[in-house]
Design an enzyme around this catalytic site. Structure first.
Site, PDB file in Angstrom:
ATOM      1  N   CYS A 210      73.050 -96.633 -65.727  1.00 35.77           N
ATOM      2  CA  CYS A 210      74.154 -96.748 -65.883  1.00 35.77           C
ATOM      3  C   CYS A 210      75.002 -95.863 -66.275  1.00 35.77           C
ATOM      4  CB  CYS A 210      73.763 -97.740 -67.443  1.00 35.77           C
ATOM      5  SG  CYS A 210      73.367 -96.739 -68.702  1.00 35.77           S
TER       6      CYS A 210
ATOM      7  N   ARG B 174      82.730 -90.636 -49.524  1.00 39.16           N
ATOM      8  CA  ARG B 174      83.731 -91.416 -50.188  1.00 39.16           C
ATOM      9  C   ARG B 174      84.049 -90.952 -51.418  1.00 39.16           C
ATOM     10  NH1 ARG B 174      81.207 -95.366 -51.792  1.00 39.16           N
ATOM     11  NH2 ARG B 174      79.230 -95.626 -51.025  1.00 39.16           N
TER      12      ARG B 174
ATOM     13  N   THR C 217      82.136 -90.470 -61.014  1.00 44.66           N
ATOM     14  CA  THR C 217      82.096 -89.369 -60.494  1.00 44.66           C
ATOM     15  C   THR C 217      84.171 -89.721 -61.054  1.00 44.66           C
ATOM     16  OG1 THR C 217      82.906 -91.308 -58.429  1.00 44.66           O
ATOM     17  CG2 THR C 217      81.321 -89.354 -58.615  1.00 44.66           C
TER      18      THR C 217
ATOM     19  N   TYR D 123      73.045 -87.804 -55.201  1.00 43.61           N
ATOM     20  CA  TYR D 123      73.072 -89.637 -54.749  1.00 43.61           C
ATOM     21  C   TYR D 123      73.974 -89.706 -53.413  1.00 43.61           C
ATOM     22  CZ  TYR D 123      75.576 -93.689 -54.584  1.00 43.61           C
ATOM     23  OH  TYR D 123      75.884 -95.602 -54.398  1.00 43.61           O
TER      24      TYR D 123
ATOM     25  N   ASP E 168      72.437-100.021 -63.247  1.00 44.15           N
ATOM     26  CA  ASP E 168      74.109 -99.122 -62.263  1.00 44.15           C
ATOM     27  C   ASP E 168      75.280 -99.681 -63.255  1.00 44.15           C
ATOM     28  OD1 ASP E 168      75.279 -98.107 -60.798  1.00 44.15           O
ATOM     29  OD2 ASP E 168      75.450 -98.740 -59.490  1.00 44.15           O
TER      30      ASP E 168
ATOM     31  N   ASN F 159      82.628 -99.540 -58.626  1.00 35.87           N
ATOM     32  CA  ASN F 159      83.114 -99.321 -56.941  1.00 35.87           C
ATOM     33  C   ASN F 159      82.164-100.356 -55.813  1.00 35.87           C
ATOM     34  OD1 ASN F 159      85.580 -98.662 -55.351  1.00 35.87           O
ATOM     35  ND2 ASN F 159      84.221 -96.568 -54.502  1.00 35.87           N
TER      36      ASN F 159
ATOM     37  N   HIS G  12      68.880 -94.518 -56.107  1.00 38.74           N
ATOM     38  CA  HIS G  12      68.739 -95.624 -55.167  1.00 38.74           C
ATOM     39  C   HIS G  12      68.212 -96.039 -53.801  1.00 38.74           C
ATOM     40  CE1 HIS G  12      71.629 -95.906 -58.206  1.00 38.74           C
ATOM     41  NE2 HIS G  12      72.428 -95.497 -57.728  1.00 38.74           N
TER      42      HIS G  12
END
Length: 302
Positions: free
Chosen positions: A33, A131, A78, A158, A252, A257, A182
């Site tokens: 999280c 991205r 990020t 990731y 999460d 995003n 994930h």
């Protein structure tokens, strides 16, 4: 009033998640999280690829209690770059009920690393999603990895499934425990036994220092929430059943995003018994494994 403007197409976190039907076991850990800001207090990184909504530590603790969890692992996102102040603030306010995964640059000092460790950080995150970040050279990441190994930290990686072939050799060269976010974001429109996901399973099978989070169906699913992310379940269940000692789960929250829908955190919790169908698997996924990785001094062998 926040001193920034959230991206217009970025959804706020769910204001009223449902109460899960699945009751998580006592001591369960939400092992993935985030906290964002508040932006007026903890500014976002100038080089960020998105600007989120505020998502404070108090709101995270309230969600934890509402969903029935006992602990959190807070992962640096990020949008805060390598400025870990919001993360550290949350950890110090958690009364020992949260651990952290930080982002650090190669020039981080030993004193700074020690301060992060004292606050409760137990890992660093390397992000390869193009991205979201500008890629760092492998040499720089290897130097960071060598330094954090001395602290007995782990590395969280990731990436997206189609990128694994070009990253595989670098990943397997890392000298620490490695946790994949994930499941490497598999393409669930492709076969479960197809080459792409099979390579991920090979990575897990042949490298016992690799762990995986079986989280974020909302990012992976094509079927979506109305069908309870049904297309993700076979992938996650396969990972849980094959690597039961090396899997983690997290909400999460606040779902950074997201632009198509904002998941109901209660619905996400209700997926847990579908991917970990036995009490034993649930105990490992939610308690034994995260405690062993983040609170080893308090953990018991499963």
């Amino acid at each position: 009033m926040s001193a920034f403007n959230k991206d217009a197409d970025w959804l706020d976190w769910h204001p009223s998640p449902s109460k899960p039907k699945f009751v998580v076991p006592n001591g369960a850990v939400d092992a993935h999280c985030h906290v964002f800001g508040p932006g007026a207090e903890f500014p976002f990184a100038p080089q960020r690829k998105y600007t989120p909504c505020d998502a404070s530590k108090k709101q995270l603790w309230a969600l934890r209690d509402y969903l029935g969890f006992s602990r959190n692992v807070v992962v640096q996102a990020t949008c805060h770059g390598a400025d870990n102040r919001a993360l550290v603030d949350a950890l110090l306010a958690s009364n020992g009920l949260a651990r952290g995964v930080a982002t650090v640059s190669e020039d981080v000092t030993d004193t700074e690393l020690d301060a992060l460790h004292q606050a409760g950080v137990r890992g660093v995150r390397f992000n390869f999603v193009k991205r979201l970040v500008d890629a760092l050279p492998f040499d720089s990441l290897k130097r960071i990895a060598a330094r954090i190994k001395e602290l007995n930290w782990h590395i969280v990686i990731y990436f997206e499934g189609q990128e694994l072939p070009e990253l595989y050799d670098f990943f397997t060269s890392l000298p620490t425990t490695v946790v994949v976010d994930h499941m490497g974001r598999p393409d669930v429109t492709k076969p479960l036994d197809g080459p792409e996901f099979s390579l991920f399973l090979k990575l897990m099978r042949e490298n016992e220092n690799f762990w995986s989070k079986v989280s974020c169906p909302e990012r992976i699913s094509v079927a979506g929430p109305s069908k309870h992310y049904v297309d993700v379940i076979p992938f996650a269940r396969t990972v849980v059943e094959q690597f039961s000692q090396r899997v983690l789960w997290g909400t999460d929250w606040p779902h950074p995003n997201m632009k198509t829908h904002m998941p109901d955190d209660g619905q996400l919790v209700d997926i847990i018994p579908l991917i970990a169908p036995t009490t034993e698997l649930q105990q490992k996924l939610l308690i034994s494994n995260p405690m062993r990785l983040y609170w080893p001094e308090q953990s018991i062998k499963s």
